[in-house]
Design a protein around this motif. Structure first.
Motif, PDB file in Angstrom:
ATOM      1  N   ARG A  95       0.838  -1.209   0.000  1.00 20.47           N
ATOM      2  CA  ARG A  95       0.000   0.000   0.000  1.00 20.47           C
ATOM      3  C   ARG A  95       0.869   1.253   0.000  1.00 20.47           C
ATOM      4  NH1 ARG A  95      -3.858   2.801  -1.773  1.00 20.47           N
ATOM      5  NH2 ARG A  95      -4.542   4.441  -0.387  1.00 20.47           N
ATOM      6  N   HIS A  98       2.408   1.766  -3.399  1.00 16.13           N
ATOM      7  CA  HIS A  98       1.417   2.317  -4.326  1.00 16.13           C
ATOM      8  C   HIS A  98       1.261   3.817  -4.119  1.00 16.13           C
ATOM      9  CE1 HIS A  98      -3.062   3.080  -5.148  1.00 16.13           C
ATOM     10  NE2 HIS A  98      -2.416   3.191  -6.289  1.00 16.13           N
ATOM     11  N   ARG A 102       2.282   6.908  -6.760  1.00 16.91           N
ATOM     12  CA  ARG A 102       1.326   7.913  -7.220  1.00 16.91           C
ATOM     13  C   ARG A 102       1.865   9.322  -7.030  1.00 16.91           C
ATOM     14  NH1 ARG A 102      -3.943   6.921  -4.270  1.00 16.91           N
ATOM     15  NH2 ARG A 102      -4.404   8.925  -5.216  1.00 16.91           N
ATOM     16  N   THR A 134       4.635  -8.727  -8.081  1.00 14.49           N
ATOM     17  CA  THR A 134       3.239  -8.912  -8.481  1.00 14.49           C
ATOM     18  C   THR A 134       3.015 -10.342  -8.968  1.00 14.49           C
ATOM     19  OG1 THR A 134       3.124  -6.579  -9.101  1.00 14.49           O
ATOM     20  CG2 THR A 134       1.391  -8.001  -9.944  1.00 14.49           C
ATOM     21  N   GLN A 163      -2.872  -4.283  -4.140  1.00 18.69           N
ATOM     22  CA  GLN A 163      -2.042  -3.086  -3.963  1.00 18.69           C
ATOM     23  C   GLN A 163      -0.842  -3.088  -4.910  1.00 18.69           C
ATOM     24  OE1 GLN A 163      -2.895  -0.384  -2.214  1.00 18.69           O
ATOM     25  NE2 GLN A 163      -4.794  -1.510  -1.879  1.00 18.69           N
ATOM     26  N   LEU A 166      -2.096  -2.133  -8.314  1.00 19.20           N
ATOM     27  CA  LEU A 166      -2.290  -0.682  -8.368  1.00 19.20           C
ATOM     28  C   LEU A 166      -0.948   0.038  -8.467  1.00 19.20           C
ATOM     29  CD1 LEU A 166      -5.115  -0.328  -5.704  1.00 19.20           C
ATOM     30  CD2 LEU A 166      -5.325   0.079  -8.162  1.00 19.20           C
ATOM     31  N   ALA A 167       0.049  -0.468  -7.767  1.00 18.79           N
ATOM     32  CA  ALA A 167       1.388   0.116  -7.856  1.00 18.79           C
ATOM     33  C   ALA A 167       1.950  -0.052  -9.265  1.00 18.79           C
ATOM     34  CB  ALA A 167       2.315  -0.537  -6.832  1.00 18.79           C
ATOM     35  N   THR A 168       1.706  -1.199  -9.868  1.00 20.53           N
ATOM     36  CA  THR A 168       2.171  -1.442 -11.237  1.00 20.53           C
ATOM     37  C   THR A 168       1.505  -0.478 -12.211  1.00 20.53           C
ATOM     38  OG1 THR A 168       2.519  -3.781 -10.711  1.00 20.53           O
ATOM     39  CG2 THR A 168       2.404  -3.194 -13.045  1.00 20.53           C
TER      40      THR A 168
END
Length: 181
Positions: A95, A98, A102, A134, A163, A166-168
């Motif tokens: 998290r 991620h 961003r 991932t 998470q 989403l980070a990828t």
């Protein structure tokens, strides 16, 4: 009655003390926090498992400062790559990764304190490590999903996998070029 001015040495000592406090505050605002994997894991455990409110508050402050520091990237990735990391640790790290992705920018120099700046090589290394993680969590969560005795572990792995996905996606949006060569 007029107050006598403090002796020169006392004024200098007070000024130095104020400077040290201001320097610490500036480093804290700038996110200069030195934390290794073991300390991070201890703070995560304290934050999520401690019954003592002051211990949780201290852990929260440390984790918040850590998540804004420049060195947090490598520590987060190392914890995610550990075989003995707990579900809470991996979820927190994924998290935080991620959120950091961003906030980063595709520039080689920092323009704002909250931004991270990476070189092309840094982007490629980060992409490689995030994609490997991932894939690892995807494989592990699917293998646990078919085993009823490990159903809760599969849910934890899928949360971390979400998470990381989403980070990828944040990484793909932020990288100057994605083409894996």
């Amino acid at each position: 009655r007029r107050r006598r001015p403090a002796p020169r040495r006392a004024r200098r000592d007070v000024a130095r003390a104020r400077s040290r406090v201001a320097s610490r505050a500036n480093r804290a605002r700038a996110g200069v926090v030195v934390m290794d994997e073991d300390i991070l894991r201890a703070h995560i455990a304290s934050f999520f498992q401690s019954q003592d409110a002051s211990e949780r508050a201290n852990a929260e402050a440390a984790l918040s400062s850590f998540s804004k520091s420049d060195g947090s990237w490598s520590v987060l990735l190392r914890v995610l790559e550990r075989d003995d990391a707990t579900a809470v640790e991996t979820l927190f790290c994924a998290r935080t990764l991620h959120v950091l992705l961003r906030r980063c920018v595709a520039k080689e120099e920092r323009t704002q304190a909250s931004h991270a700046a990476f070189t092309e090589r840094d982007w490629i290394d980060l992409r490689s490590r995030v994609l490997k993680l991932t894939m690892l969590f995807a494989v592990n969560s699917s293998s646990f999903a078919h085993d009823e005795s490990n159903a809760s572990r599969a849910v934890d792995l899928r949360s971390t996998l979400t998470q990381l996905a989403l980070a990828t996606s944040a990484l793909a949006c932020k990288m100057p070029t994605w083409d894996p060569t």
